[in-house]
Design a protein around this motif. Structure first.
Motif, PDB file in Angstrom:
ATOM      1  N   GLN A  41       9.395 -19.970 -45.344  1.00  0.00           N
ATOM      2  CA  GLN A  41      10.705 -20.083 -44.699  1.00  0.00           C
ATOM      3  C   GLN A  41      11.828 -20.187 -45.727  1.00  0.00           C
ATOM      4  O   GLN A  41      12.900 -19.607 -45.552  1.00  0.00           O
ATOM      5  CB  GLN A  41      10.729 -21.290 -43.770  1.00  0.00           C
ATOM      6  CG  GLN A  41       9.858 -21.143 -42.540  1.00  0.00           C
ATOM      7  CD  GLN A  41      10.002 -22.318 -41.602  1.00  0.00           C
ATOM      8  OE1 GLN A  41      11.004 -23.027 -41.624  1.00  0.00           O
ATOM      9  NE2 GLN A  41       9.000 -22.539 -40.762  1.00  0.00           N
ATOM     10  N   THR A  42      11.591 -20.916 -46.816  1.00  0.00           N
ATOM     11  CA  THR A  42      12.621 -21.070 -47.833  1.00  0.00           C
ATOM     12  C   THR A  42      12.904 -19.744 -48.529  1.00  0.00           C
ATOM     13  O   THR A  42      14.067 -19.373 -48.752  1.00  0.00           O
ATOM     14  CB  THR A  42      12.194 -22.121 -48.875  1.00  0.00           C
ATOM     15  OG1 THR A  42      11.994 -23.377 -48.213  1.00  0.00           O
ATOM     16  CG2 THR A  42      13.254 -22.287 -49.953  1.00  0.00           C
ATOM     17  N   VAL A  43      11.854 -18.999 -48.849  1.00  0.00           N
ATOM     18  CA  VAL A  43      12.030 -17.694 -49.487  1.00  0.00           C
ATOM     19  C   VAL A  43      12.798 -16.754 -48.572  1.00  0.00           C
ATOM     20  O   VAL A  43      13.729 -16.062 -48.991  1.00  0.00           O
ATOM     21  CB  VAL A  43      10.666 -17.090 -49.872  1.00  0.00           C
ATOM     22  CG1 VAL A  43      10.831 -15.639 -50.303  1.00  0.00           C
ATOM     23  CG2 VAL A  43      10.020 -17.899 -50.987  1.00  0.00           C
ATOM     24  N   SER A  44      12.414 -16.729 -47.274  1.00  0.00           N
ATOM     25  CA  SER A  44      13.109 -15.848 -46.338  1.00  0.00           C
ATOM     26  C   SER A  44      14.558 -16.280 -46.145  1.00  0.00           C
ATOM     27  O   SER A  44      15.454 -15.452 -46.005  1.00  0.00           O
ATOM     28  CB  SER A  44      12.379 -15.814 -44.990  1.00  0.00           C
ATOM     29  OG  SER A  44      12.446 -17.067 -44.343  1.00  0.00           O
ATOM     30  N   SER A  45      14.792 -17.605 -46.167  1.00  0.00           N
ATOM     31  CA  SER A  45      16.161 -18.106 -46.026  1.00  0.00           C
ATOM     32  C   SER A  45      17.024 -17.685 -47.208  1.00  0.00           C
ATOM     33  O   SER A  45      18.174 -17.273 -47.049  1.00  0.00           O
ATOM     34  CB  SER A  45      16.150 -19.636 -45.909  1.00  0.00           C
ATOM     35  OG  SER A  45      17.451 -20.151 -45.851  1.00  0.00           O
ATOM     36  N   LEU A  46      16.466 -17.771 -48.415  1.00  0.00           N
ATOM     37  CA  LEU A  46      17.201 -17.369 -49.599  1.00  0.00           C
ATOM     38  C   LEU A  46      17.472 -15.866 -49.614  1.00  0.00           C
ATOM     39  O   LEU A  46      18.428 -15.401 -50.245  1.00  0.00           O
ATOM     40  CB  LEU A  46      16.425 -17.773 -50.857  1.00  0.00           C
ATOM     41  CG  LEU A  46      16.307 -19.291 -51.116  1.00  0.00           C
ATOM     42  CD1 LEU A  46      15.355 -19.563 -52.253  1.00  0.00           C
ATOM     43  CD2 LEU A  46      17.676 -19.888 -51.397  1.00  0.00           C
TER      44      LEU A  46
END
Length: 302
Positions: free
Chosen positions: A80-85
């Protein structure tokens, strides 16, 4: 990291059946068996005992399961963090909830949340206090909408102070009153919510030194309502539970009034996944002080 094999093992441990575990992920029973066998070979011990009734965890499997949950949880947060970034929000959000909240709040909130974040998959688990607390502790739920019990160590955000109501058979001598005195429960045949499902009713009886004649217990509020309706006793249920219900049973405010505090509960707001943080913002914004759910203006995000 490919944590899917660990997700399958967790699901198999929860449902005790390889076929049902595979259905959630699009695998056949043989595919799940092959996947588990590969992990067992990697670990050097058996994770499951197989029998005619399904599968159960070995002692070694029970010991590693909490760590598998942690791997899956942090892998999901990484994704989720990678996709958010990258400007996208994807992933899975696991919500635990009281059934009354799931019925009255979640549909509107999830509908709006999904319109803004359609790539987030949402899983809802309904249960009582003990089950939801266990789900949070084990990482099976990212957040829970429930009453936050003292001393449990979860962080929480208060949403709604939900008043309790007296539930009476229509022929009860006090059914025509505007309020029901708490002391009037003394000596009455009483139908109570199972203690592990919701501690609030038991706490009311204890804190006000009430001594009704507890004759029946149930974890299902509709069952309790029906039993009262048919003259098997009286009860206490939260106002949110009673919304939208109709029947012959009479509901009256309690005197003095008592309430339960409904809240968002989770291990840590700061360490929550991006999807969890966004969803809690929607819950905070959309749940009104009177326990209703307000609409957000088109295009507005919390």
């Amino acid at each position: 990291m490919d944590a899917r094999k660990y997700e399958v093992i967790i699901k198999a441990a929860e449902c005790g059946n390889l076929t049902r575990a595979g259905e959630d992920f699009g695998y056949t029973q043989s595919g799940v068996s092959h996947m588990i066998k590969a992990v067992e070979t990697e670990f050097g011990f058996r994770i499951f005992l197989r029998g005619r009734g399904g599968v159960t965890l070995t002692e070694e499997g029970s010991r590693v399961l909490p760590y598998l949950r942690e791997i899956v949880k942090w892998n999901e947060r990484l994704t989720q963090t990678v996709s958010s970034l990258s400007g996208l929000i994807t992933g899975t959000l696991r919500i635990g909830s009281f059934s009354s909240i799931a019925a009255h709040w979640l549909p509107q909130i999830i509908k709006r949340f999904q319109s803004d974040y359609p790539n987030i998959k949402i899983e809802i688990t309904e249960g009582g206090t003990d089950a939801l607390e266990a789900a949070l502790e084990e990482g099976a739920a990212d957040l829970a909408l429930m009453t936050c019990q003292p001393g449990r160590g979860f962080e929480h955000y208060a949403l709604y102070s939900d008043p309790f109501l007296a539930i009476l058979p229509p022929e009860h001598p006090l059914a025509s009153r505007g309020e029901f005195p708490l002391e009037a429960f003394n000596g009455e045949d009483f139908v109570i919510v199972t203690h592990s499902y919701d501690y609030a009713t038991s706490r009311i009886l204890e804190e006000h030194s009430l001594t009704p004649n507890i004759k029946f217990t149930s974890r299902d509020e509709r069952t309790i309502f029906s039993m009262v309706e048919n003259g098997l006793g009286v009860s206490i249920l939260p106002e949110l539970v009673m919304r939208g219900w109709s029947g012959r049973a009479v509901t009256l405010p309690l005197k003095p009034g008592v309430r339960r505090e409904l809240a968002i509960c989770l291990p840590s707001f700061a360490e929550a996944s991006p999807a969890c943080k966004r969803f809690t913002a929607y819950v905070k914004k959309m749940v009104a002080r009177d326990g209703s759910v307000r609409e957000l203006p088109e295009g507005e995000k919390p």
